[in-house]
Design an enzyme around this catalytic site. Structure first.
Site, PDB file in Angstrom:
ATOM      1  N   CYS A 102     -44.229 -36.488 -24.317  1.00  0.00           N
ATOM      2  CA  CYS A 102     -43.557 -37.538 -23.551  1.00  0.00           C
ATOM      3  C   CYS A 102     -42.889 -36.984 -22.296  1.00  0.00           C
ATOM      4  CB  CYS A 102     -42.486 -38.213 -24.391  1.00  0.00           C
ATOM      5  SG  CYS A 102     -43.122 -39.116 -25.814  1.00  0.00           S
ATOM      6  N   HIS A 103     -42.257 -35.814 -22.422  1.00  0.00           N
ATOM      7  CA  HIS A 103     -41.367 -35.342 -21.355  1.00  0.00           C
ATOM      8  C   HIS A 103     -41.999 -34.326 -20.412  1.00  0.00           C
ATOM      9  CE1 HIS A 103     -37.955 -37.439 -23.107  1.00  0.00           C
ATOM     10  NE2 HIS A 103     -38.210 -36.887 -24.271  1.00  0.00           N
ATOM     11  N   CYS A 200      -5.243 -27.925 -29.585  1.00  0.00           N
ATOM     12  CA  CYS A 200      -6.100 -27.260 -28.592  1.00  0.00           C
ATOM     13  C   CYS A 200      -5.241 -26.811 -27.415  1.00  0.00           C
ATOM     14  CB  CYS A 200      -7.181 -28.199 -28.081  1.00  0.00           C
ATOM     15  SG  CYS A 200      -8.176 -29.004 -29.344  1.00  0.00           S
ATOM     16  N   CYS A 203      -3.020 -23.412 -27.157  1.00  0.00           N
ATOM     17  CA  CYS A 203      -3.682 -22.185 -26.711  1.00  0.00           C
ATOM     18  C   CYS A 203      -4.318 -22.353 -25.338  1.00  0.00           C
ATOM     19  CB  CYS A 203      -4.761 -21.773 -27.712  1.00  0.00           C
ATOM     20  SG  CYS A 203      -4.105 -21.091 -29.256  1.00  0.00           S
ATOM     21  N   HIS A 204      -5.105 -23.412 -25.168  1.00  0.00           N
ATOM     22  CA  HIS A 204      -6.013 -23.473 -24.018  1.00  0.00           C
ATOM     23  C   HIS A 204      -5.425 -24.157 -22.780  1.00  0.00           C
ATOM     24  CE1 HIS A 204      -9.124 -21.601 -26.337  1.00  0.00           C
ATOM     25  NE2 HIS A 204      -8.932 -22.464 -27.310  1.00  0.00           N
ATOM     26  N   CYS A 245     -12.382 -23.143 -34.172  1.00  0.00           N
ATOM     27  CA  CYS A 245     -11.027 -23.174 -33.636  1.00  0.00           C
ATOM     28  C   CYS A 245     -10.089 -23.906 -34.591  1.00  0.00           C
ATOM     29  CB  CYS A 245     -11.006 -23.901 -32.286  1.00  0.00           C
ATOM     30  SG  CYS A 245     -10.898 -22.802 -30.877  1.00  0.00           S
TER      31      CYS A 245
END
Lengths: 284, 140, 108
Positions: A102-103, A200, A203-204, A245
């Site tokens: 198809c692609h 999250c 830390c980030h 994480c």
């Protein structure tokens, strides 16, 4: 056992003890040039963005780790990209089709696809990651078995498709029907999880550039995923990293492919708007 | 907060050193044996071997190492803190463009990487580099 | 993924007598023999224990390998190219399998 306020204080203390400023690390001014093409790894954040400057995780690695990403032969991810290139043209399933049926040429048809992922799918009325699109093709068009998320076949195909957008800026759509997922993702980003009570953001956002014990904290950007990690010498998907994480906070985690992680993926992708796609990157 | 006995041992630096000592001693012995079997006990000069390693390895599972020694016919590469010190022995054939090689190696902890070159005239030379291996980051 | 596949990078041509840089990589777990599975049983060692590169039948480099070489073993080295011909790369597995890759090089 503890009151909430005490628990919070303990968590803050724990993180304070864990995080410290780094000794000399890699040259933080270095440019990332992959096979002669310069990547945008430092982008000024737009109005209303929680960060001043958006920084690729590559900046936070050592010279030696950085070097592995600058040449497609030195980058071991390409073992898996080559395997996915074979899978792309391999007929599988009842319909007798391959991706290629198809692609056509992946380099043509998949250019730019990764930059807009995840995105709201009108037909499915849901937020879809690249993995959802791949599995939809496999089950609907090829009538083949779906691949498991965060497993080798899937991660390799996501890397091959992602590579076709390398150098293009991350540009996810977060308005319209995607807005509710964005909001949910943002909520997860700022929620403290686990016995260590870390979000999250702890830390980030609050501590990138500092050391968490022996690790140099990055902004947790996902523009390079799937990424080959020196630690486990294989490709690691975005959702597998989220899971790792959250597990490190000593929490029960969400599953790769879950609505929570797709929402978080959208939100984190937005935090990296404008960074060049580095897929497949190399990290520690 | 409950601290188990094992955690207490790990926290106490003294405990950690006590735990580590016997294994280092053992590995050092094995390293000397490996060197002796390569050189046959011949004297080893310092210098003449270039050994390039990172000062800090972000992950001990994949540490890039580059070694070269002009005029060498073979180079033995050892890691003296691994459970067994052997890493690789390179032999340079008639069509080698130089006596050099790069590879990626596993280091179980902070330790010395040792390269011993065997020269064409039968003499030996050595280089040693310490690599700090970071442990205790995010397992992810 | 259990597929074991070599990759090599060799320039397609060189001057006669030129020294060129070669890079090789093979996908292989390099199971050290030091690890245990989930039920605590040791996982048997299975590594690439030898690597040989040759050109038109003459040796360029060979390496005897221990489990301390990382998964997906990578080697970079230099070769002299005296004439047109073919490089042969061979990786020998503990189970006796030999994986091969070949690369032709032209002069000029």
């Amino acid at each position: 056992m503890f009151k909430a306020s005490q628990k919070l204080a303990i968590a803050a203390l724990a993180l304070g003890a864990l995080v410290s400023a780094p000794a000399a690390w890699a040259d933080e001014e270095a440019d990332l040039i992959i096979n002669g093409e310069k990547m945008d790894i430092r982008v000024e954040a737009p109005e209303g963005h929680p960060l001043d400057e958006i920084l690729s995780g590559w900046i936070f690695r050592t010279d030696e780790t950085q070097a592995l990403e600058t040449d497609d032969f030195d980058n071991p991810s390409f073992i898996f990209v080559e395997q996915a290139q074979e899978a792309w043209s391999t007929v599988e399933g009842e319909a007798g089709k391959s991706c290629e049926s198809c692609h056509g040429d992946v380099a043509e048809s998949m250019k730019g696809v990764r930059a807009a992922m995840p995105k709201y799918n009108e037909q499915a009325k849901d937020l879809w990651s690249l993995e959802n699109y791949i599995n939809s093709c496999r089950t609907e068009r090829m009538q083949a078995k779906p691949w498991k998320w965060a497993k080798a076949d899937m991660d390799a195909m996501v890397a091959l498709i992602g590579l076709q957008s390398r150098g293009m800026p991350m540009s996810v759509k977060v308005d319209g029907p995607a807005a509710e997922y964005f909001k949910k993702g943002e909520e997860i980003y700022y929620t403290r999880f686990g016995q260590l009570e870390l979000s999250c953001a702890n830390c980030h956002e609050d501590n990138y550039g500092n050391m968490i014990r022996a690790d140099h904290l990055s902004q947790g950007q996902i523009n390079g995923f799937p990424t080959y990690r020196l630690k486990n010498t294989k490709l690691n998907s975005i959702h597998a990293r989220f899971k790792g994480c959250i597990r490190d906070t000593r929490a029960e985690t969400f599953s790769p492919g879950s609505e929570e992680f797709r929402a978080l993926e959208l939100y984190v992708a937005w935090r990296g708007q404008g960074l060049s796609i580095e897929t497949p990157s190399v990290r520690q | 907060m409950n601290i188990t006995r094992r955690e207490a041992l790990l926290i106490g630096a003294g405990g950690a050193v006590m735990l580590a000592l016997p294994s280092i001693a053992q590995a050092k012995g094995l390293t000397e044996e490996a060197i002796a079997s390569f050189t046959g006990g011949a004297p080893i000069a310092e210098g003449g071997v270039d050994l390039n390693t990172p000062e800090i390895a972000e992950n001990g599972n994949t540490v890039p190492v580059e070694v070269s020694a002009e005029g060498a016919t073979a180079i033995l590469l050892l890691a003296d803190g691994n459970p067994t010190p052997g890493v690789a022995t390179f032999h340079f054939g008639p069509l080698a463009g130089s006596s050099s090689a790069s590879t990626r190696i596993r280091l179980s902890k902070t330790q010395n990487v040792v390269a011993i070159a065997k020269m064409a005239d039968g003499s030996f030379a050595k280089a040693t580099r310490e690599v700090k291996v970071t442990i205790g980051g995010c397992g992810g | 993924m259990a597929k074991i596949k070599p990759r090599v990078k060799v320039p397609s041509k060189a001057e006669a007598g030129e020294v060129i840089t070669i890079k090789t990589l093979i996908s292989h777990p390099m199971e050290s023999g030091q690890r245990k599975d989930k039920s605590g049983n040791p996982i048997p060692r299975k590594i690439i224990n030898k690597f040989v590169a040759s050109f038109n039948g003459q040796e360029v480099i060979s390496a005897d390998l221990a489990p301390a070489v990382s998964s997906n073993p990578y080697f970079q080295f230099e070769a002299k190219v005296p004439e047109a011909g073919e490089f042969l790369f061979q990786w020998t597995d503990d189970d006796g399998s030999v994986y091969e890759a070949k690369k032709k090089i032209k002069i000029g």
